[in-house]
Design a protein around this motif. Structure first.
Motif, PDB file in Angstrom:
ATOM      1  N   GLY A  79      76.212 107.903 -68.736  1.00 42.63           N
ATOM      2  CA  GLY A  79      75.538 107.308 -69.884  1.00 42.63           C
ATOM      3  C   GLY A  79      76.486 107.039 -71.034  1.00 42.63           C
ATOM      4  N   VAL A  80      76.083 106.089 -71.877  1.00 41.19           N
ATOM      5  CA  VAL A  80      76.855 105.692 -73.050  1.00 41.19           C
ATOM      6  C   VAL A  80      75.926 105.715 -74.258  1.00 41.19           C
ATOM      7  CG1 VAL A  80      78.074 103.772 -74.156  1.00 41.19           C
ATOM      8  CG2 VAL A  80      78.470 104.266 -71.736  1.00 41.19           C
ATOM      9  N   GLN A  81      76.439 106.179 -75.391  1.00 45.29           N
ATOM     10  CA  GLN A  81      75.671 106.222 -76.635  1.00 45.29           C
ATOM     11  C   GLN A  81      76.421 105.468 -77.719  1.00 45.29           C
ATOM     12  OE1 GLN A  81      73.892 110.041 -77.957  1.00 45.29           O
ATOM     13  NE2 GLN A  81      75.151 109.797 -79.793  1.00 45.29           N
ATOM     14  N   VAL A  82      75.721 104.587 -78.438  1.00 50.17           N
ATOM     15  CA  VAL A  82      76.273 103.887 -79.587  1.00 50.17           C
ATOM     16  C   VAL A  82      75.367 104.166 -80.770  1.00 50.17           C
ATOM     17  CG1 VAL A  82      76.744 101.619 -80.605  1.00 50.17           C
ATOM     18  CG2 VAL A  82      77.415 102.084 -78.243  1.00 50.17           C
ATOM     19  N   GLU A  83      75.930 104.605 -81.874  1.00 54.59           N
ATOM     20  CA  GLU A  83      75.145 105.014 -83.038  1.00 54.59           C
ATOM     21  C   GLU A  83      75.005 103.848 -84.013  1.00 54.59           C
ATOM     22  OE1 GLU A  83      78.106 106.763 -82.230  1.00 54.59           O
ATOM     23  OE2 GLU A  83      76.975 108.026 -80.831  1.00 54.59           O
ATOM     24  N   LYS A  84      74.058 102.931 -83.713  1.00 52.82           N
ATOM     25  CA  LYS A  84      73.831 101.760 -84.561  1.00 52.82           C
ATOM     26  C   LYS A  84      72.366 101.358 -84.527  1.00 52.82           C
ATOM     27  CE  LYS A  84      78.435  99.660 -83.904  1.00 52.82           C
ATOM     28  NZ  LYS A  84      79.168  98.455 -83.433  1.00 52.82           N
ATOM     29  N   THR A  85      71.942 100.672 -85.596  1.00 56.45           N
ATOM     30  CA  THR A  85      70.614 100.063 -85.611  1.00 56.45           C
ATOM     31  C   THR A  85      70.649  98.752 -84.837  1.00 56.45           C
ATOM     32  OG1 THR A  85      71.037  98.794 -87.617  1.00 56.45           O
ATOM     33  CG2 THR A  85      70.226 101.050 -87.914  1.00 56.45           C
ATOM     34  N   SER A 127      65.947 111.095 -71.598  1.00 58.64           N
ATOM     35  CA  SER A 127      66.188 111.730 -72.890  1.00 58.64           C
ATOM     36  C   SER A 127      64.886 111.775 -73.664  1.00 58.64           C
ATOM     37  CB  SER A 127      67.226 110.941 -73.695  1.00 58.64           C
ATOM     38  OG  SER A 127      67.360 111.469 -75.005  1.00 58.64           O
ATOM     39  N   ILE A 128      64.774 112.750 -74.564  1.00 55.90           N
ATOM     40  CA  ILE A 128      63.649 112.709 -75.493  1.00 55.90           C
ATOM     41  C   ILE A 128      63.742 111.450 -76.361  1.00 55.90           C
ATOM     42  CG2 ILE A 128      63.310 115.206 -75.544  1.00 55.90           C
ATOM     43  CD1 ILE A 128      64.728 115.202 -78.295  1.00 55.90           C
ATOM     44  N   SER A 129      64.932 110.870 -76.458  1.00 58.80           N
ATOM     45  CA  SER A 129      65.120 109.651 -77.246  1.00 58.80           C
ATOM     46  C   SER A 129      64.435 108.450 -76.618  1.00 58.80           C
ATOM     47  CB  SER A 129      66.618 109.351 -77.413  1.00 58.80           C
ATOM     48  OG  SER A 129      67.279 110.405 -78.046  1.00 58.80           O
ATOM     49  N   GLY A 130      64.023 108.560 -75.355  1.00 55.61           N
ATOM     50  CA  GLY A 130      63.258 107.506 -74.721  1.00 55.61           C
ATOM     51  C   GLY A 130      61.785 107.569 -75.049  1.00 55.61           C
ATOM     52  N   THR A 131      61.380 108.636 -75.737  1.00 54.46           N
ATOM     53  CA  THR A 131      59.978 108.823 -76.114  1.00 54.46           C
ATOM     54  C   THR A 131      59.802 108.842 -77.623  1.00 54.46           C
ATOM     55  OG1 THR A 131      59.663 110.140 -74.105  1.00 54.46           O
ATOM     56  CG2 THR A 131      57.960 110.322 -75.810  1.00 54.46           C
ATOM     57  N   VAL A 132      60.713 109.530 -78.309  1.00 53.28           N
ATOM     58  CA  VAL A 132      60.712 109.569 -79.772  1.00 53.28           C
ATOM     59  C   VAL A 132      62.086 109.099 -80.231  1.00 53.28           C
ATOM     60  CG1 VAL A 132      58.977 111.360 -80.014  1.00 53.28           C
ATOM     61  CG2 VAL A 132      61.347 112.025 -79.703  1.00 53.28           C
ATOM     62  N   ALA A 133      62.130 108.104 -81.089  1.00 54.60           N
ATOM     63  CA  ALA A 133      63.386 107.437 -81.419  1.00 54.60           C
ATOM     64  C   ALA A 133      64.242 108.254 -82.383  1.00 54.60           C
ATOM     65  CB  ALA A 133      63.108 106.071 -82.019  1.00 54.60           C
ATOM     66  N   ASP A 134      65.482 108.477 -81.990  1.00 58.54           N
ATOM     67  CA  ASP A 134      66.464 109.022 -82.920  1.00 58.54           C
ATOM     68  C   ASP A 134      66.949 107.897 -83.831  1.00 58.54           C
ATOM     69  OD1 ASP A 134      66.640 111.753 -82.258  1.00 58.54           O
ATOM     70  OD2 ASP A 134      67.807 111.281 -80.469  1.00 58.54           O
ATOM     71  N   PRO A 135      67.173 108.172 -85.122  1.00 59.71           N
ATOM     72  CA  PRO A 135      67.597 107.111 -86.041  1.00 59.71           C
ATOM     73  C   PRO A 135      68.983 106.581 -85.702  1.00 59.71           C
ATOM     74  CG  PRO A 135      67.701 109.263 -87.115  1.00 59.71           C
ATOM     75  CD  PRO A 135      67.004 109.475 -85.800  1.00 59.71           C
ATOM     76  N   PRO A 169      66.583 115.592 -71.593  1.00 58.80           N
ATOM     77  CA  PRO A 169      67.174 116.610 -72.457  1.00 58.80           C
ATOM     78  C   PRO A 169      66.877 116.343 -73.929  1.00 58.80           C
ATOM     79  CG  PRO A 169      68.785 115.708 -70.897  1.00 58.80           C
ATOM     80  CD  PRO A 169      67.599 114.804 -70.897  1.00 58.80           C
ATOM     81  N   GLY A 170      66.823 117.412 -74.679  1.00 58.92           N
ATOM     82  CA  GLY A 170      66.805 117.299 -76.133  1.00 58.92           C
ATOM     83  C   GLY A 170      68.228 117.274 -76.635  1.00 58.92           C
ATOM     84  N   TRP A 171      68.497 118.043 -77.655  1.00 58.52           N
ATOM     85  CA  TRP A 171      69.821 118.034 -78.261  1.00 58.52           C
ATOM     86  C   TRP A 171      70.685 119.076 -77.566  1.00 58.52           C
ATOM     87  CZ3 TRP A 171      68.358 117.505 -84.161  1.00 58.52           C
ATOM     88  CH2 TRP A 171      67.746 116.267 -84.338  1.00 58.52           C
ATOM     89  N   ILE A 172      71.639 118.579 -76.813  1.00 55.37           N
ATOM     90  CA  ILE A 172      72.505 119.419 -75.995  1.00 55.37           C
ATOM     91  C   ILE A 172      73.910 119.429 -76.607  1.00 55.37           C
ATOM     92  CG2 ILE A 172      73.360 119.852 -73.662  1.00 55.37           C
ATOM     93  CD1 ILE A 172      70.292 119.918 -73.921  1.00 55.37           C
ATOM     94  N   GLU A 173      74.548 120.576 -76.576  1.00 45.11           N
ATOM     95  CA  GLU A 173      75.881 120.723 -77.175  1.00 45.11           C
ATOM     96  C   GLU A 173      76.932 119.943 -76.370  1.00 45.11           C
ATOM     97  OE1 GLU A 173      76.836 121.937 -79.912  1.00 45.11           O
ATOM     98  OE2 GLU A 173      75.571 123.601 -80.548  1.00 45.11           O
ATOM     99  N   ALA A 179      78.340 113.379 -82.414  1.00 41.19           N
ATOM    100  CA  ALA A 179      78.380 112.010 -82.938  1.00 41.19           C
ATOM    101  C   ALA A 179      77.104 111.679 -83.697  1.00 41.19           C
ATOM    102  CB  ALA A 179      78.593 111.026 -81.795  1.00 41.19           C
ATOM    103  N   GLY A 180      75.980 112.186 -83.212  1.00 41.15           N
ATOM    104  CA  GLY A 180      74.719 111.949 -83.901  1.00 41.15           C
ATOM    105  C   GLY A 180      74.686 112.594 -85.277  1.00 41.15           C
ATOM    106  N   PHE A 181      75.132 113.830 -85.376  1.00 42.10           N
ATOM    107  CA  PHE A 181      75.140 114.521 -86.664  1.00 42.10           C
ATOM    108  C   PHE A 181      76.147 113.909 -87.626  1.00 42.10           C
ATOM    109  CE2 PHE A 181      73.236 118.289 -84.383  1.00 42.10           C
ATOM    110  CZ  PHE A 181      72.025 118.214 -85.056  1.00 42.10           C
TER     111      PHE A 181
END
Length: 246
Positions: A79-85, A127-135, A169-173, A179-181
């Protein structure tokens, strides 16, 4: 040795959740193959097979499925994560996130389902992000919602031969959590607030997700299919009120 006699393929086994699943499966007796971009991992047990693979390359995925002659257990973890709107996201961001998180999972499932035996198990890492959106993670949130929908479709279309479930998963170390924080105005305060919202008062560890994956891969989960298993330390069970203030 709940997975003795079974073959397992885990994508994205280089680090984090993927690496934990690889190691857990090996301890439970599975013959494990993993893959990712780049050379073989240092410190990887010699009995674990490694293949370089870009999961967005459908032809390469098909070649790997032919080379491995299928598998009993398929874990789509890469998986890949990009922190953008949405408005900040570029075409390159779309290709990176949707390509890996959506097309990659689709490619692996399409190539391996015809080669999986009766009783095979597919485990998609949602991910829980597929159900409740992380900003500020629009593409990532959307990609995990796709994974959840595809999981249900595979379970319906290919049962009873193959079971297909997702772990959310929720927030995993991992590096993704950090990167999210880092997006927060005060990362330290954001981390402390997030911890207070977890019933377990800690973030998850990759091993927490690996333990669920072992169960879903085993015959013990023989009646579980088409489900999204949330493993988040109770975070999404709580109301928006911060329990640390009460």
């Amino acid at each position: 040795m709940r997975l003795a006699g079974k073959r397992a393929l885990v994508t994205g086994g280089r680090q984090g959740i993927g690496r934990a699943i690889v190691e857990a499966f090996a301890r439970e007796g599975a013959a494990v193959t993993t893959c990712g971009r780049g050379p073989r991992l240092e410190g990887l047990d010699k009995n674990i097979k490694w293949y370089p693979l870009d999961v967005t390359d459908a032809a390469a995925v098909e070649d790997l499925a032919y080379t491995t002659d299928g598998t009993d257990i398929l874990v789509n973890n890469a998986g890949v994560q990009v922190e953008k709107t949405v408005t900040d996201s570029s075409d390159a961001d779309w290709d990176a996130v949707i390509g890996t998180n959506c097309k990659g999972v689709f490619n692996l499932c399409r190539a391996y389902i015809p080669r999986m035996p009766e009783g095979g198990s597919i485990i998609n890492i949602g991910s829980i992000s597929g159900t409740v959106a992380d900003p500020s993670m629009a593409l990532y949130n959307a990609s995990k919602a796709f994974v959840h929908g595809l999981t249900r479709s595979i379970a319906v279309d290919h049962g009873p031969k193959i079971r297909c479930n997702a772990i959310c998963p929720g927030w995993i170390e991992t590096g993704m959590l950090d990167a999210g924080f880092d997006l927060a105005a005060d990362p330290k305060a954001a981390r402390q607030d997030a911890l207070a919202r977890h019933a377990m008062r800690r973030f998850g560890r990759p091993e927490d997700i690996a333990n669920m994956a072992v169960w879903l891969a085993s015959d013990e989960a023989g009646f579980a299919t088409g489900q999204l298993f949330t493993v988040d330390g109770g975070m999404t069970a709580a109301s928006p009120l911060n329990p640390g203030l009460f």
